[in-house]
Design a protein around this motif. Structure first.
Motif, PDB file in Angstrom:
ATOM      1  N   ILE A  40       0.850  -1.195   0.000  1.00 16.59           N
ATOM      2  CA  ILE A  40       0.000   0.000   0.000  1.00 16.59           C
ATOM      3  C   ILE A  40       0.884   1.244   0.000  1.00 16.59           C
ATOM      4  N   VAL A  41       0.624   2.146  -0.937  1.00 22.67           N
ATOM      5  CA  VAL A  41       1.320   3.439  -0.989  1.00 22.67           C
ATOM      6  C   VAL A  41       0.295   4.507  -0.659  1.00 22.67           C
ATOM      7  N   VAL A  42       0.590   5.309   0.365  1.00 23.90           N
ATOM      8  CA  VAL A  42      -0.386   6.266   0.893  1.00 23.90           C
ATOM      9  C   VAL A  42       0.100   7.698   0.655  1.00 23.90           C
ATOM     10  N   ASP A  43      -0.814   8.558   0.223  1.00 24.83           N
ATOM     11  CA  ASP A  43      -0.491   9.973   0.085  1.00 24.83           C
ATOM     12  C   ASP A  43      -0.142  10.554   1.444  1.00 24.83           C
ATOM     13  N   LYS A  44       0.753  11.539   1.445  1.00 22.49           N
ATOM     14  CA  LYS A  44       1.228  12.105   2.708  1.00 22.49           C
ATOM     15  C   LYS A  44       0.103  12.707   3.550  1.00 22.49           C
ATOM     16  N   SER A  45      -0.999  13.103   2.897  1.00 19.85           N
ATOM     17  CA  SER A  45      -2.124  13.674   3.634  1.00 19.85           C
ATOM     18  C   SER A  45      -2.845  12.638   4.483  1.00 19.85           C
ATOM     19  N   HIS A  46      -2.628  11.333   4.185  1.00 20.99           N
ATOM     20  CA  HIS A  46      -3.296  10.263   4.934  1.00 20.99           C
ATOM     21  C   HIS A  46      -2.287   9.257   5.487  1.00 20.99           C
ATOM     22  N   LYS A  47      -1.085   9.712   5.779  1.00 24.89           N
ATOM     23  CA  LYS A  47      -0.038   8.798   6.234  1.00 24.89           C
ATOM     24  C   LYS A  47      -0.367   8.123   7.558  1.00 24.89           C
ATOM     25  N   ASN A  48      -1.280   8.724   8.338  1.00 24.86           N
ATOM     26  CA  ASN A  48      -1.651   8.130   9.617  1.00 24.86           C
ATOM     27  C   ASN A  48      -2.859   7.193   9.511  1.00 24.86           C
ATOM     28  N   SER A  49      -3.321   6.954   8.280  1.00 22.98           N
ATOM     29  CA  SER A  49      -4.521   6.128   8.077  1.00 22.98           C
ATOM     30  C   SER A  49      -4.200   4.752   7.504  1.00 22.98           C
ATOM     31  N   LEU A  50      -2.942   4.339   7.533  1.00 17.80           N
ATOM     32  CA  LEU A  50      -2.536   3.101   6.887  1.00 17.80           C
ATOM     33  C   LEU A  50      -3.294   1.890   7.425  1.00 17.80           C
ATOM     34  N   LYS A  89      -2.578  -0.034 -13.302  1.00 13.55           N
ATOM     35  CA  LYS A  89      -3.609   0.994 -13.485  1.00 13.55           C
ATOM     36  C   LYS A  89      -3.829   1.770 -12.184  1.00 13.55           C
ATOM     37  N   ALA A  90      -3.753   1.073 -11.067  1.00 12.65           N
ATOM     38  CA  ALA A  90      -3.953   1.724  -9.776  1.00 12.65           C
ATOM     39  C   ALA A  90      -2.842   2.731  -9.501  1.00 12.65           C
ATOM     40  N   GLN A  91      -1.598   2.332  -9.748  1.00 16.63           N
ATOM     41  CA  GLN A  91      -0.469   3.240  -9.513  1.00 16.63           C
ATOM     42  C   GLN A  91      -0.540   4.443 -10.444  1.00 16.63           C
ATOM     43  N   ARG A  92      -0.850   4.191 -11.717  1.00 19.72           N
ATOM     44  CA  ARG A  92      -0.953   5.299 -12.661  1.00 19.72           C
ATOM     45  C   ARG A  92      -2.075   6.257 -12.260  1.00 19.72           C
ATOM     46  N   SER A  93      -3.210   5.720 -11.826  1.00 20.19           N
ATOM     47  CA  SER A  93      -4.321   6.570 -11.390  1.00 20.19           C
ATOM     48  C   SER A  93      -3.889   7.477 -10.248  1.00 20.19           C
ATOM     49  N   PHE A  94      -3.189   6.907  -9.290  1.00 18.78           N
ATOM     50  CA  PHE A  94      -2.710   7.643  -8.116  1.00 18.78           C
ATOM     51  C   PHE A  94      -1.719   8.732  -8.521  1.00 18.78           C
ATOM     52  N   LYS A 144      -9.467  13.841  -4.602  1.00 16.44           N
ATOM     53  CA  LYS A 144      -8.137  13.790  -3.986  1.00 16.44           C
ATOM     54  C   LYS A 144      -7.647  12.352  -3.815  1.00 16.44           C
ATOM     55  N   PRO A 145      -6.461  12.043  -4.346  1.00 12.96           N
ATOM     56  CA  PRO A 145      -5.919  10.680  -4.199  1.00 12.96           C
ATOM     57  C   PRO A 145      -5.504  10.396  -2.764  1.00 12.96           C
ATOM     58  N   ILE A 146      -5.800   9.198  -2.310  1.00  9.93           N
ATOM     59  CA  ILE A 146      -5.465   8.807  -0.941  1.00  9.93           C
ATOM     60  C   ILE A 146      -4.409   7.710  -0.930  1.00  9.93           C
ATOM     61  N   ALA A 147      -4.588   6.693  -1.762  1.00  9.13           N
ATOM     62  CA  ALA A 147      -3.638   5.576  -1.744  1.00  9.13           C
ATOM     63  C   ALA A 147      -3.884   4.673  -2.950  1.00  9.13           C
ATOM     64  N   TYR A 148      -2.916   3.787  -3.195  1.00  8.74           N
ATOM     65  CA  TYR A 148      -3.148   2.669  -4.107  1.00  8.74           C
ATOM     66  C   TYR A 148      -2.524   1.430  -3.488  1.00  8.74           C
ATOM     67  N   ALA A 149      -3.033   0.275  -3.874  1.00  7.91           N
ATOM     68  CA  ALA A 149      -2.553  -0.979  -3.297  1.00  7.91           C
ATOM     69  C   ALA A 149      -2.473  -2.043  -4.374  1.00  7.91           C
ATOM     70  N   TYR A 172      -7.392   1.450  -6.223  1.00  7.50           N
ATOM     71  CA  TYR A 172      -7.112   2.885  -6.139  1.00  7.50           C
ATOM     72  C   TYR A 172      -8.125   3.508  -5.198  1.00  7.50           C
ATOM     73  N   ILE A 173      -7.642   4.322  -4.267  1.00  4.50           N
ATOM     74  CA  ILE A 173      -8.496   4.928  -3.242  1.00  4.50           C
ATOM     75  C   ILE A 173      -8.413   6.445  -3.359  1.00  4.50           C
ATOM     76  N   CYS A 174      -9.582   7.103  -3.394  1.00  2.00           N
ATOM     77  CA  CYS A 174      -9.618   8.568  -3.441  1.00  2.00           C
ATOM     78  C   CYS A 174     -10.839   9.066  -2.686  1.00  2.00           C
ATOM     79  N   ASP A 175     -10.909  10.374  -2.483  1.00  3.20           N
ATOM     80  CA  ASP A 175     -12.094  10.962  -1.874  1.00  3.20           C
ATOM     81  C   ASP A 175     -13.316  10.651  -2.727  1.00  3.20           C
TER      82      ASP A 175
END
Length: 253
Positions: free
Chosen positions: A3-13, A71-76, A91-96, A109-112
């Motif tokens: 899982i790669v998480v955007d810095k805005s959600h680093k505490n939500s892993l 596709k998930a990584q590219r979307s992110f 807003k992108p949150i993460a991809y896995a 792919y996870i986003c708002d």
């Protein structure tokens, strides 16, 4: 699972891991397509959309493992690039991704979750939609700005632009981001980028007129080129649809 998480959600892993582990059993279904699924989940106080991509075929299992970004990584990553250029997207949150030693597996792919007022498709379906012409002009302005920044959205199609009404004007958000290119766009590439949006000539005329004014292009050339690429796409689309119908008939008889 990686899982790669955007810095805005680093505490939500940990919470994100739990959502992914329970994707099949939980969540509210938003789209259940033949290729992908999108479900809505609660993350803290916010709603998030999780897009689960179909497990690829054998060739792509190898390609995504060793040769290409998923596709998930590219979307992110494309979402981050768009936002850095001032182009809106949820807003992108993460991809896995799930992978074995040799093969690529599932990806997410996870986003708002954006509660939009409509998509571009509504303007095709309802010719009497309020302020339809104004929305089409604003959409064209949005696309022109995107082109000027060297953004070529390859899936610029009716369902992939979410529209939010503002007190003054409209905001446009791009979704389904895994196919994009970046670089200078020539006139023909710009015109072709409108080809998948609508089969209606009157909509093309509105967008072509606005685009020609914005770019200082010849109006008749802009209308002709944009409509030519549109009819070319429509012909290919219906030929492909007819072929699928024939193949289905042969299989069942």
């Amino acid at each position: 699972m990686k899982i790669v998480v955007d810095k805005s959600h680093k505490n939500s892993l940990i919470e994100l891991q739990a959502l992914l582990e329970n994707f099949e059993q939980q969540g509210r279904m938003l789209s259940d397509g033949s290729r992908n699924q999108i479900k809505i989940f609660q993350l803290d106080r916010d709603e998030v959309a999780i897009k689960a991509f179909k497990v690829p075929n054998l060739i792509n299992k190898v390609a995504y493992k060793f040769l290409r970004k998923s596709k998930a990584q590219r979307s992110f990553e494309y979402a981050q690039q768009l936002l850095s250029k001032g182009v809106l997207t949820p807003k992108p949150i993460a991809y896995a991704t799930e992978e074995s030693v040799l093969f690529f597996g599932k990806s997410f792919y996870i986003c708002d979750n954006l509660n939009a007022d409509l998509t571009y498709r509504k303007l095709i379906e309802d010719k009497n939609y309020p302020n339809r012409t104004q929305i089409l002009k604003a959409f064209t302005q949005f696309t022109f700005r995107m082109h000027e920044q060297g953004i070529h959205f390859l899936d610029h199609s009716p369902g992939n632009t979410l529209i939010v009404k503002k007190e003054k004007g409209y905001d446009f958000y791009l979704v389904d981001l895994n196919r994009m290119e970046f670089g200078d766009l020539d006139f023909e590439t710009r015109m072709r980028n409108f080809s998948r949006l609508t089969p209606h000539k009157e909509m093309i005329d509105i967008m072509a007129t606005e685009y020609a004014a914005l770019g200082g292009y010849d109006l008749l050339k802009t209308k002709s080129s944009m409509w030519s690429y549109t009819t070319e796409f429509q012909q290919k689309f219906y030929r492909k649809k007819a072929l699928k119908k024939k193949l289905k008939f042969w299989k069942t008889n």
